[in-house]
Design a protein around this motif. Sequence first.
Motif, PDB file in Angstrom:
ATOM      1  N   SER A 212       0.822  -1.209   0.000  1.00 19.75           N
ATOM      2  CA  SER A 212       0.000   0.000   0.000  1.00 19.75           C
ATOM      3  C   SER A 212       0.856   1.260   0.000  1.00 19.75           C
ATOM      4  N   LYS A 213       1.984   1.224   0.702  1.00 17.08           N
ATOM      5  CA  LYS A 213       2.862   2.393   0.760  1.00 17.08           C
ATOM      6  C   LYS A 213       3.473   2.680  -0.609  1.00 17.08           C
ATOM      7  N   LEU A 214       3.826   1.619  -1.339  1.00 19.94           N
ATOM      8  CA  LEU A 214       4.408   1.788  -2.676  1.00 19.94           C
ATOM      9  C   LEU A 214       3.371   2.349  -3.639  1.00 19.94           C
ATOM     10  N   VAL A 215       2.170   1.773  -3.641  1.00 19.55           N
ATOM     11  CA  VAL A 215       1.109   2.249  -4.544  1.00 19.55           C
ATOM     12  C   VAL A 215       0.779   3.709  -4.239  1.00 19.55           C
ATOM     13  N   LYS A 216       0.682   4.049  -2.968  1.00 16.60           N
ATOM     14  CA  LYS A 216       0.374   5.424  -2.579  1.00 16.60           C
ATOM     15  C   LYS A 216       1.473   6.384  -3.030  1.00 16.60           C
ATOM     16  N   PRO A 303      -1.792  -8.183  -4.912  1.00 14.45           N
ATOM     17  CA  PRO A 303      -2.032  -7.219  -3.829  1.00 14.45           C
ATOM     18  C   PRO A 303      -2.017  -5.766  -4.322  1.00 14.45           C
ATOM     19  N   TYR A 304      -1.292  -5.493  -5.405  1.00  8.71           N
ATOM     20  CA  TYR A 304      -1.215  -4.122  -5.914  1.00  8.71           C
ATOM     21  C   TYR A 304      -2.534  -3.729  -6.571  1.00  8.71           C
ATOM     22  N   ARG A 305      -3.158  -4.690  -7.241  1.00  7.11           N
ATOM     23  CA  ARG A 305      -4.490  -4.427  -7.795  1.00  7.11           C
ATOM     24  C   ARG A 305      -5.490  -4.243  -6.651  1.00  7.11           C
ATOM     25  N   GLN A 306      -5.357  -5.038  -5.596  1.00  5.21           N
ATOM     26  CA  GLN A 306      -6.243  -4.884  -4.438  1.00  5.21           C
ATOM     27  C   GLN A 306      -6.120  -3.490  -3.835  1.00  5.21           C
ATOM     28  N   ALA A 307      -4.894  -2.994  -3.756  1.00  8.89           N
ATOM     29  CA  ALA A 307      -4.668  -1.655  -3.202  1.00  8.89           C
ATOM     30  C   ALA A 307      -5.312  -0.587  -4.081  1.00  8.89           C
ATOM     31  N   ILE A 308      -5.163  -0.739  -5.399  1.00  6.76           N
ATOM     32  CA  ILE A 308      -5.738   0.223  -6.338  1.00  6.76           C
ATOM     33  C   ILE A 308      -7.263   0.177  -6.300  1.00  6.76           C
ATOM     34  N   MET A 309      -7.823  -0.981  -6.068  1.00 11.65           N
ATOM     35  CA  MET A 309      -9.278  -1.127  -6.054  1.00 11.65           C
ATOM     36  C   MET A 309      -9.924  -0.554  -4.794  1.00 11.65           C
ATOM     37  N   SER A 310      -9.166  -0.404  -3.721  1.00 13.46           N
ATOM     38  CA  SER A 310      -9.807  -0.139  -2.435  1.00 13.46           C
ATOM     39  C   SER A 310      -9.440   1.186  -1.773  1.00 13.46           C
ATOM     40  N   PHE A 311      -8.475   1.942  -2.289  1.00 19.35           N
ATOM     41  CA  PHE A 311      -8.083   3.156  -1.566  1.00 19.35           C
ATOM     42  C   PHE A 311      -9.210   4.184  -1.574  1.00 19.35           C
ATOM     43  N   PRO A 325      -7.543  -5.759   2.358  1.00 18.98           N
ATOM     44  CA  PRO A 325      -6.117  -5.617   2.658  1.00 18.98           C
ATOM     45  C   PRO A 325      -5.495  -4.458   1.881  1.00 18.98           C
ATOM     46  N   HIS A 326      -4.345  -3.989   2.344  1.00 19.21           N
ATOM     47  CA  HIS A 326      -3.535  -2.993   1.628  1.00 19.21           C
ATOM     48  C   HIS A 326      -4.298  -1.689   1.374  1.00 19.21           C
ATOM     49  N   ALA A 327      -5.188  -1.329   2.278  1.00 20.12           N
ATOM     50  CA  ALA A 327      -5.987  -0.117   2.091  1.00 20.12           C
ATOM     51  C   ALA A 327      -5.187   1.115   2.504  1.00 20.12           C
ATOM     52  N   PHE A 328      -5.480   2.236   1.880  1.00 20.98           N
ATOM     53  CA  PHE A 328      -4.865   3.511   2.255  1.00 20.98           C
ATOM     54  C   PHE A 328      -5.769   4.634   1.765  1.00 20.98           C
ATOM     55  N   GLN A 329      -5.417   5.865   2.120  1.00 20.43           N
ATOM     56  CA  GLN A 329      -6.197   7.032   1.710  1.00 20.43           C
ATOM     57  C   GLN A 329      -5.317   8.000   0.922  1.00 20.43           C
ATOM     58  N   ILE A 330      -5.943   8.735   0.004  1.00 23.05           N
ATOM     59  CA  ILE A 330      -5.223   9.691  -0.829  1.00 23.05           C
ATOM     60  C   ILE A 330      -6.165  10.853  -1.150  1.00 23.05           C
ATOM     61  N   ASN A 331      -5.608  11.993  -1.460  1.00 19.68           N
ATOM     62  CA  ASN A 331      -6.422  13.171  -1.756  1.00 19.68           C
ATOM     63  C   ASN A 331      -7.051  13.039  -3.142  1.00 19.68           C
TER      64      ASN A 331
END
Length: 630
Positions: A212-216, A303-311, A325-331
């Motif tokens: 998640s940190k890398l995708v963000k 997991p990278y697709r999961q992160a992109i699908m859920s932020f 899994p791998h959730a995060f927030q972004i502006n």
Amino acid sequence: MGSNSSRIGDLPRNEYLKKLSGTESVSENDPFWNQLLSFSFPTPTSSTELKLLEEATISVCRSLVENNPRTGNLGALIKVFLSRTKELKVSAECQNHIFIWQTHNALFIICCLLKVFICEMSEEELQLHFTYEEKSPGSYSSDSEDLLEELLCCLMQLITDTPLLDITYEISVEAVSTMVVFLSCQLFHKEVLRQSISHKYLMQGRCLPYTSKLVKTLLYNFIRQEKPPPPGSHVFPQQSDGGGLLYGLASGVATGLWTVFTLGGVGNKAAAAPELSSPLANQSLLLLLVLANLTDAADAPNPYRQAIMSFKNTQDTSPFPSSIPHAFQINFNSLYMALCEQQTSDQATLLLYTLLHQNSNIRTYVLARTDMENLVLPILEILYHVEERNSHHVYMALIILLILTEDDGFNRSIHEVILKNITWYSERVLTEISLGSLLILVVIRTIQYNMTRTRDKYLHTNCLAALANMSAQFRSLHQYAAQRIISLFSLLSKKHNKVLEQATQSLRGSLSSSDVPLPDYAQDLNVIEEVIRMMLEIINSCLTNSLHHNPNLVYALLYKRDLFEQFRTHPSFQDIMQNIDLVITFFSSRLLQAGAELSVERVLEIIKQGVVALPKDRLKKVTVLFNFNG
């Protein structure tokens, strides 16, 4: 290489490269590494120069491939790099230019070698070169240290944790680029990889917690569009605006990966080289897309697709479900603005498609924006310049429109946005037009281009599907948009008649010559009739759902009413022609009653009055909706 600047032609004879690739083992503590890494390099600025670089270094790389099982020099170089990255943060804070410069050069050499190794050998052989332990012929051990996993974890840490300063910009770009090169293994396999080393290391083990940190970080690199530092801000010579030699190497790899997971078909246009104001943003976007499109592992989803699908949006305070899994927030606002501004590049369009298609949070946010024109106009401009775009860029733009037009709110709101002076639309001066009418004009133009040039049924279908989704919500259509709808139907009608005539003549000729095979006109007719039916459904849907909002369409329909005569009794169209025939008959009668030589203004006035008088229950309700399920 070494303390002096190197030229491409000198590389095969360079004493430091010879020692690196030779038969002598070099300890990771040897002063040789400081000498090897103290080089500057003139940046290749063209594909020709990049090819010259590969040709000049191929002998050195092959020599290393042959000798590394005995010397372990590749492992020593990687360990030198790994040890230096541990002090990278401190060096950046202390402005230690020399240390960062040499670390950058170490990564540069590793990436150049990695690219050749991936091209030259299987994944199993590649892994052996990274798991070297003993300095004797052929001695590899399954228990040895796995430098490849350590290198990847280090690159992920470098990308996510190193502060982005003038002196760290280049090494950040090259860390991202090295990961792109590493992921190029798929290019050398015909089958889809599901158990590759990229799956082994990136989807499990030590790298997984960085997902998640890398995708963000990659998303924020794209959002910020940080430009390279100005000349003189670091010790080593400033790279060109293109982003440096390693950028060129990795971009070549990324272009190949791009074609692996995007569509083709519209034309032969190659992707134009983008204007790279921010190499870091561009490379981050490429890496993000490659990661998102990795196939699922045999035992785990990507997991990278999961992160992109859920932020989610930073303003969304609701908790993440424990199942995500791998959730995060972004502006989201910053991301939306960046997406609007960067649609000239096909990779940014693919990112927009990926987010709209896979992340429901993004899709909901975008559809709720009140400045939708900032996003839609760049997409329309891509389609308008279809002759200049490559196939996957056109398809992605079209599918984005198809996704957006699935939403009724979008279809209503685009007719409320009034645009002035659309300078890139050259067929006609458009001083004032709604966004909805402009969308219709551009999609119809794309259909007509496809009919005369590429004849791609897939493109046809998706264009018509977008129009069909919008048709029930057509509002206050611009007079030119209404004309173009009927003109397209006229073009299809003429094409239908031509093919029908050819089929008839061919059938007559076959009676006198049974040896000549008949062209398959039946298939051509079926395709044309399918498209004609979709056009009739679009017109029908507009008339039955929003007749009172579209006097210009009724006017265009009446002006070309003879076109529809032949389809009234056609068995394929009788059902769909009922409403259209009713409207034509009803309004034609009112115009006859009003007398001859009516002005355009008077005709429109009669139409508006007639709409009120026409009983709504006489029109059979029609609903047309096409969903994108790609």
